[in-house]
Design an enzyme around this catalytic site. Sequence first.
Site, PDB file in Angstrom:
ATOM      1  N   SER A 129       4.713   1.456  -1.623  1.00 43.99           N
ATOM      2  CA  SER A 129       5.128   1.886  -2.972  1.00 43.99           C
ATOM      3  C   SER A 129       5.404   0.651  -3.808  1.00 43.99           C
ATOM      4  O   SER A 129       6.106  -0.258  -3.348  1.00 43.99           O
ATOM      5  CB  SER A 129       6.436   2.683  -2.898  1.00 43.99           C
ATOM      6  N   LYS A 182      12.407  13.008  -5.146  1.00 38.92           N
ATOM      7  CA  LYS A 182      12.941  11.733  -4.630  1.00 38.92           C
ATOM      8  C   LYS A 182      14.155  11.362  -5.474  1.00 38.92           C
ATOM      9  O   LYS A 182      14.031  11.095  -6.677  1.00 38.92           O
ATOM     10  CB  LYS A 182      11.855  10.658  -4.747  1.00 38.92           C
ATOM     11  N   ARG A 190       6.689  13.089   5.371  1.00 31.97           N
ATOM     12  CA  ARG A 190       7.843  12.388   4.791  1.00 31.97           C
ATOM     13  C   ARG A 190       9.073  13.210   5.070  1.00 31.97           C
ATOM     14  O   ARG A 190       9.334  14.202   4.411  1.00 31.97           O
ATOM     15  CB  ARG A 190       7.633  12.231   3.287  1.00 31.97           C
TER      16      ARG A 190
HETATM   17  C1  LIG Z   1       7.588   6.987  -2.253  1.00 32.92           C
HETATM   18  C2  LIG Z   1       6.244   7.116  -2.119  1.00 32.92           C
HETATM   19  C3  LIG Z   1       5.343   6.583  -3.089  1.00 32.92           C
HETATM   20  N1  LIG Z   1       4.002   6.708  -2.927  1.00 32.92           N
HETATM   21  C4  LIG Z   1       3.524   7.335  -1.850  1.00 32.92           C
HETATM   22  C5  LIG Z   1       2.011   7.460  -1.740  1.00 32.92           C
HETATM   23  F1  LIG Z   1       1.610   8.437  -2.561  1.00 32.92           F
HETATM   24  F2  LIG Z   1       1.656   7.749  -0.492  1.00 32.92           F
HETATM   25  F3  LIG Z   1       1.439   6.312  -2.130  1.00 32.92           F
HETATM   26  N2  LIG Z   1       4.291   7.853  -0.888  1.00 32.92           N
HETATM   27  C6  LIG Z   1       5.649   7.782  -0.953  1.00 32.92           C
HETATM   28  N3  LIG Z   1       6.383   8.269  -0.027  1.00 32.92           N
END
Ligand SMILES: C=C1C=NC(C(F)(F)F)=NC1=N
Length: 212
Positions: A116, A144, A44
């Site tokens: 998500s 985030k 990410r």
């Molecule tokens: C914003 C996010 C929310 N969930 C997930 C995951 F954990 F992979 F499901 N990854 C992300 N980047």
Amino acid sequence: MNPSRRALAEQLQLYFICGTPNTKDVLGTVETALQCGVTCFQFREKGKEALYGDKKEAMARALQTLCRSYDVPFIINDDVALAERIDADGVHIGQDDTEAAHVRARIGPDKWLGVSVHTLEEAAAAIDHADYVGIGPVYPTKSKEDAGAVNGTTLIRQVRDMYRELPIVGIGGILPEHVPMIRQDGADGVAVISAIASAPDVAMATRRFACL
Ligand SMILES: C=C1C=NC(C(F)(F)F)=NC1=N
Ligand SMILES: [Mg+2]
């Protein structure tokens, strides 16, 4: 062959997510985490210092090679084109990214697609295309900026009650002591960024999750 939902749910047990903004040494951190029991990895690369273009692709390829050597799925966040270019194992998209149906059409049935979701409606819309859903933030998160409202495990519980077989991973501020309750409430696994990436001892931090 697209892994069965059960097999995929197992693989979601300890889902490490990382990029250059999360740690000084991405390759070293990810290798240590892979050695210590991470079962799935997501690259990410977001934020002001994030890599882009050739540098991002080179880092993605290096991380993909690492994951392959540990037989751990390599998932790319948001960047579907990059995932296609390097034949990643899958992509993870948010609600503000390309529609899940379009991404599924692009990557085909044998790649992982994670979405998500923050509401039951978003889960209902994702169910036909996603292999798993990420639900959170379960706790306050520093990883985030635009994370939605902290909702504990309420939505995890609701989505599990509605979709018995859907693989679910909880995310957002998760620490090892939270894992039993999150799994108890219906998640197949947990996604972790800073509890591992920012740890002074990445090996110990990972093992504290992996042994649960
Ligand atoms: C914003 C996010 C929310 N969930 C997930 C995951 F954990 F992979 F499901 N990854 C992300 N980047
Ligand atoms: Mg996104």
